[in-house]
Motif scaffolding. Structure first.
Motif, PDB file in Angstrom:
ATOM      1  N   SER A  12      25.028   9.842 -17.446  1.00 48.90           N
ATOM      2  CA  SER A  12      25.145   9.183 -18.905  1.00 48.90           C
ATOM      3  C   SER A  12      24.909   7.502 -18.564  1.00 48.90           C
ATOM      4  O   SER A  12      24.635   6.574 -19.403  1.00 48.90           O
ATOM      5  N   SER A  13      24.845   7.169 -17.016  1.00 48.80           N
ATOM      6  CA  SER A  13      24.748   5.753 -16.651  1.00 48.80           C
ATOM      7  C   SER A  13      23.200   5.329 -16.883  1.00 48.80           C
ATOM      8  O   SER A  13      22.459   6.133 -16.637  1.00 48.80           O
ATOM      9  N   PRO A  14      23.165   3.905 -17.116  1.00 45.67           N
ATOM     10  CA  PRO A  14      21.701   3.417 -17.382  1.00 45.67           C
ATOM     11  C   PRO A  14      20.955   3.336 -16.010  1.00 45.67           C
ATOM     12  O   PRO A  14      21.794   3.334 -14.784  1.00 45.67           O
ATOM     13  N   ALA A  15      19.672   3.053 -15.823  1.00 46.01           N
ATOM     14  CA  ALA A  15      19.022   2.789 -14.524  1.00 46.01           C
ATOM     15  C   ALA A  15      19.250   1.684 -14.132  1.00 46.01           C
ATOM     16  O   ALA A  15      19.976   0.388 -14.963  1.00 46.01           O
ATOM     17  N   GLY A  16      19.193   1.582 -12.774  1.00 45.99           N
ATOM     18  CA  GLY A  16      19.470   0.403 -11.912  1.00 45.99           C
ATOM     19  C   GLY A  16      18.470  -0.475 -11.583  1.00 45.99           C
ATOM     20  O   GLY A  16      17.421  -0.475 -12.598  1.00 45.99           O
ATOM     21  N   GLU A  17      18.300  -1.371 -10.694  1.00 46.43           N
ATOM     22  CA  GLU A  17      17.334  -2.150 -10.687  1.00 46.43           C
ATOM     23  C   GLU A  17      16.718  -1.912  -9.080  1.00 46.43           C
ATOM     24  O   GLU A  17      17.494  -1.413  -8.172  1.00 46.43           O
ATOM     25  N   GLY A  18      15.711  -2.685  -8.946  1.00 43.91           N
ATOM     26  CA  GLY A  18      14.956  -2.357  -7.534  1.00 43.91           C
ATOM     27  C   GLY A  18      13.684  -1.495  -7.535  1.00 43.91           C
ATOM     28  O   GLY A  18      13.575  -0.735  -8.677  1.00 43.91           O
ATOM     29  N   PHE A  19      13.151  -1.348  -6.409  1.00 46.62           N
ATOM     30  CA  PHE A  19      11.900  -0.501  -6.340  1.00 46.62           C
ATOM     31  C   PHE A  19      12.195   0.859  -6.750  1.00 46.62           C
ATOM     32  O   PHE A  19      11.510   1.569  -7.440  1.00 46.62           O
ATOM     33  N   LEU A  20      13.192   1.554  -6.347  1.00 47.67           N
ATOM     34  CA  LEU A  20      13.370   2.821  -6.297  1.00 47.67           C
ATOM     35  C   LEU A  20      13.903   3.157  -7.704  1.00 47.67           C
ATOM     36  O   LEU A  20      13.401   4.302  -8.170  1.00 47.67           O
ATOM     37  N   ALA A  21      14.616   2.437  -8.260  1.00 48.93           N
ATOM     38  CA  ALA A  21      14.892   2.522  -9.741  1.00 48.93           C
ATOM     39  C   ALA A  21      13.771   2.489 -10.627  1.00 48.93           C
ATOM     40  O   ALA A  21      13.714   3.679 -11.585  1.00 48.93           O
ATOM     41  N   ASP A  22      13.150   1.627 -10.373  1.00 49.82           N
ATOM     42  CA  ASP A  22      11.784   1.533 -11.228  1.00 49.82           C
ATOM     43  C   ASP A  22      10.899   2.579 -11.118  1.00 49.82           C
ATOM     44  O   ASP A  22      10.132   3.463 -11.786  1.00 49.82           O
ATOM     45  N   LEU A  23      10.829   3.255  -9.674  1.00 51.15           N
ATOM     46  CA  LEU A  23       9.945   4.513  -9.336  1.00 51.15           C
ATOM     47  C   LEU A  23      10.615   5.647 -10.092  1.00 51.15           C
ATOM     48  O   LEU A  23       9.899   6.513 -10.719  1.00 51.15           O
ATOM     49  N   CYS A  24      11.652   5.837 -10.160  1.00 47.88           N
ATOM     50  CA  CYS A  24      12.301   6.901 -10.710  1.00 47.88           C
ATOM     51  C   CYS A  24      12.200   6.878 -12.266  1.00 47.88           C
ATOM     52  O   CYS A  24      11.850   7.875 -12.830  1.00 47.88           O
ATOM     53  N   LYS A  25      12.131   5.819 -13.192  1.00 44.95           N
ATOM     54  CA  LYS A  25      12.179   5.888 -14.209  1.00 44.95           C
ATOM     55  C   LYS A  25      10.529   6.442 -14.589  1.00 44.95           C
ATOM     56  O   LYS A  25      10.512   7.201 -15.504  1.00 44.95           O
ATOM     57  N   VAL A  26       9.745   5.677 -13.815  1.00 43.19           N
ATOM     58  CA  VAL A  26       8.337   5.961 -14.159  1.00 43.19           C
ATOM     59  C   VAL A  26       8.111   7.688 -14.012  1.00 43.19           C
ATOM     60  O   VAL A  26       7.293   8.306 -14.573  1.00 43.19           O
ATOM     61  N   GLN A  33       0.860  -1.172  -0.101  1.00 40.34           N
ATOM     62  CA  GLN A  33      -0.014   0.054  -0.052  1.00 40.34           C
ATOM     63  C   GLN A  33       0.864   1.223   0.011  1.00 40.34           C
ATOM     64  O   GLN A  33       0.714   2.203  -0.720  1.00 40.34           O
ATOM     65  N   TYR A  34       1.926   1.296   0.829  1.00 36.61           N
ATOM     66  CA  TYR A  34       2.852   2.586   0.763  1.00 36.61           C
ATOM     67  C   TYR A  34       3.527   2.665  -0.275  1.00 36.61           C
ATOM     68  O   TYR A  34       3.847   3.695  -0.758  1.00 36.61           O
ATOM     69  N   LYS A  35       3.946   1.659  -0.981  1.00 33.77           N
ATOM     70  CA  LYS A  35       4.605   1.797  -2.556  1.00 33.77           C
ATOM     71  C   LYS A  35       3.764   2.496  -3.190  1.00 33.77           C
ATOM     72  O   LYS A  35       4.512   3.109  -4.165  1.00 33.77           O
ATOM     73  N   LYS A  36       2.461   1.898  -3.093  1.00 32.36           N
ATOM     74  CA  LYS A  36       1.777   2.657  -4.108  1.00 32.36           C
ATOM     75  C   LYS A  36       1.683   4.180  -3.905  1.00 32.36           C
ATOM     76  O   LYS A  36       1.579   5.133  -4.764  1.00 32.36           O
ATOM     77  N   VAL A  37       1.681   4.698  -2.771  1.00 33.50           N
ATOM     78  CA  VAL A  37       1.714   5.817  -2.295  1.00 33.50           C
ATOM     79  C   VAL A  37       2.983   6.642  -2.846  1.00 33.50           C
ATOM     80  O   VAL A  37       2.705   7.752  -3.272  1.00 33.50           O
ATOM     81  N   LEU A  38       4.078   5.977  -2.465  1.00 33.38           N
ATOM     82  CA  LEU A  38       5.109   6.476  -2.908  1.00 33.38           C
ATOM     83  C   LEU A  38       5.255   6.853  -4.421  1.00 33.38           C
ATOM     84  O   LEU A  38       5.629   7.905  -4.982  1.00 33.38           O
ATOM     85  N   LEU A  39       4.703   5.712  -5.218  1.00 30.88           N
ATOM     86  CA  LEU A  39       4.553   5.898  -6.778  1.00 30.88           C
ATOM     87  C   LEU A  39       3.471   6.987  -7.329  1.00 30.88           C
ATOM     88  O   LEU A  39       3.803   7.684  -8.033  1.00 30.88           O
ATOM     89  N   ASP A  40       2.535   6.864  -6.764  1.00 29.55           N
ATOM     90  CA  ASP A  40       1.287   7.871  -6.996  1.00 29.55           C
ATOM     91  C   ASP A  40       1.620   9.571  -6.679  1.00 29.55           C
ATOM     92  O   ASP A  40       1.306  10.219  -7.433  1.00 29.55           O
ATOM     93  N   SER A  41       2.179   9.544  -5.470  1.00 31.55           N
ATOM     94  CA  SER A  41       2.467  10.848  -5.019  1.00 31.55           C
ATOM     95  C   SER A  41       3.489  11.626  -5.964  1.00 31.55           C
ATOM     96  O   SER A  41       3.529  12.785  -5.784  1.00 31.55           O
ATOM     97  N   ARG A  42       4.226  10.816  -6.720  1.00 28.42           N
ATOM     98  CA  ARG A  42       5.092  11.604  -7.452  1.00 28.42           C
ATOM     99  C   ARG A  42       4.729  11.423  -9.021  1.00 28.42           C
ATOM    100  O   ARG A  42       4.594  12.516  -9.633  1.00 28.42           O
ATOM    101  N   VAL A  43       4.283  10.240  -9.665  1.00 27.98           N
ATOM    102  CA  VAL A  43       3.610  10.190 -10.876  1.00 27.98           C
ATOM    103  C   VAL A  43       2.571  11.110 -11.028  1.00 27.98           C
ATOM    104  O   VAL A  43       2.388  11.742 -12.106  1.00 27.98           O
TER     105      VAL A  43
END
Length: 298
Positions: free
Chosen positions: A126-140, A76-86
Motif C-alpha cells: 500500500s506504500s507509494p513509489a519512492g525516488e531514484g532510477f529503480l523506482a522510476d523504472l519499476c513504475k513504468v 546506454q545501459y540504463k536504457k537497456v535496463l528500461l527497454d528490456s523490461r518495458v
C-alpha cells in the motif's frame, strides 16, 4: 495449467520452469533465438508475439529484463535496463489484449526497488513509489501491463526482493567473498535488505498464480534484516569470519549510480502474502541462508 513464460533462461526462470513442471503444469518458454521443440519464438524489441499463441495459455509469466547489477549504469545501459523490461511487458500485454481467448492471469516481474530508499520505515504494497532510477523504472515497467488488465486479465506484479541462492543473484558474489575469508557488511551496515529464500519465492509465485490475487505482491521474507545482520548470518551459515566491510565510498566509486542504490535501505514487508495465508518455509534470514548455502542447484 498451460503457462507461457518469458525469461525462462534466467536465474529465477530456470528454477521456476522446473518447479512448475514438477507441479504438473505445461510450460512453454518464449525465446528470441530459433526455437527448440516446446518453445515459441517472439521479438519483443519489434513488439511481435503471435496472439494465437497467447490464446492457448491459461497463464503468462513475464520475468524478462537485463541484469540490474551486470554492468555499470551508463546512460546506454540504463536504457537497456528500461527497454528490456518495458518492451517485453508491453508486447505481452498487447498480445493478451488482442487474443481471441485471453489467459486468466499475467504474473509480471517487478522489484522492491519500486519503494526507493525507505530507511528504517516499514513499507508494504500500500506504500507509494519512492525516488531514484529503480523506482522510476519499476513504475513504468508495471504500467506497461495495463493493456492486459484493461482487457480483463488478472494482473499480479511480483515485487521481488533478493532471492538467496549461492549460484545467482545477490548471494553469488557474497558467497565467494566469504568463502575466501574476505566477507563483511556493505557500507554502514544499517540499511535494510529485503531477502527471500528461493524455495519460498517459487512457492509464492505458484501461490499467486493459483489464487485470485491481483495488484502488487511483495516477494520478500517476513523479517527483513539490516545488512550487518545479513552479513553476520551468512558468516554463521558458512562458518567464516565477518571482518572485511566494503566502505560505502568505495562501492559508490566502483559502481557509480548502481553503487549508491545498492546501499539503499528497504524495509519491505510481504503484507499481501501474509494476509492471504501464505506459509513461509524460511521465516528468518538464518534459515534462508542455511538452505541456500547447503543446497546444490541441479
Amino acid at each position: 495449467m498451460q503457462i507461457l513464460i518469458s525469461g525462462a533462461s534466467g536465474f529465477l526462470g530456470r528454477h521456476l520452469v522446473r518447479h512448475l513442471r514438477e507441479a504438473g503444469h505445461g510450460v512453454t518458454p518464449l525465446v528470441r533465438r530459433p526455437p527448440r521443440p516446446g518453445e515459441v519464438r517472439w521479438d519483443p524489441t519489434a513488439g511481435v508475439l503471435d496472439a494465437s499463441v497467447v490464446a492457448k495459455a491459461d497463464a503468462v509469466i513475464n520475468l524478462s529484463g537485463a541484469g540490474v547489477g551486470d554492468k555499470r549504469w551508463t546512460a546506454q545501459y540504463k536504457k537497456v535496463l528500461l527497454d528490456s523490461r518495458v518492451d517485453t511487458t508491453h508486447t505481452i500485454a498487447r498480445a493478451i489484449a488482442g487474443a481471441a481467448t485471453r489467459p486468466r492471469v499475467l504474473l509480471n516481474a517487478s522489484a522492491v526497488g519500486y519503494y526507493g530508499d525507505t530507511g528504517d520505515r516499514e513499507v508494504d504494497e500500500s506504500s507509494p513509489a519512492g525516488e531514484g532510477f529503480l523506482a522510476d523504472l519499476c513504475k513504468v515497467w508495471e504500467a506497461a501491463t495495463h493493456p492486459a488488465e484493461d482487457a480483463g486479465t488478472r494482473v499480479a506484479l511480483l515485487r521481488t526482493g533478493f532471492p538467496l541462492d549461492r549460484e545467482g543473484g545477490l548471494l553469488k558474489p557474497l558467497y565467494l567473498q566469504f568463502r575466501l575469508f574476505a566477507g563483511g557488511r556493505m557500507g554502514s551496515g544499517r540499511q535494510y535488505l529485503p531477502w527471500i529464500s528461493v524455495p519460498d519465492w517459487l512457492d509464492a509465485v505458484t501461490f499467486v498464480l493459483e489464487r485470485q490475487i491481483s495488484g502488487p505482491v511483495n516477494l520478500t521474507g517476513p523479517e527483513p534484516v539490516t545488512n550487518a545482520d545479513f552479513s553476520a548470518a551468512l558468516a554463521r551459515a558458512m562458518h567464516r569470519p565477518n571482518l572485511l566491510p566494503v566502505p560505502g565510498l568505495a562501492l559508490r566509486v566502483a559502481a557509480g549510480e548502481f553503487g549508491r542504490e545498492a546501499l539503499a535501505s528497504q524495509r519491505v514487508l510481504p503484507a499481501v502474502l501474509v494476509r492471504e495465508g501464505f506459509t513461509f518455509a524460511h521465516r528468518t534470514v538464518d534459515e534462508a541462508l542455511q538452505q541456500a548455502v547447503s543446497s546444490i542447484t541441479q
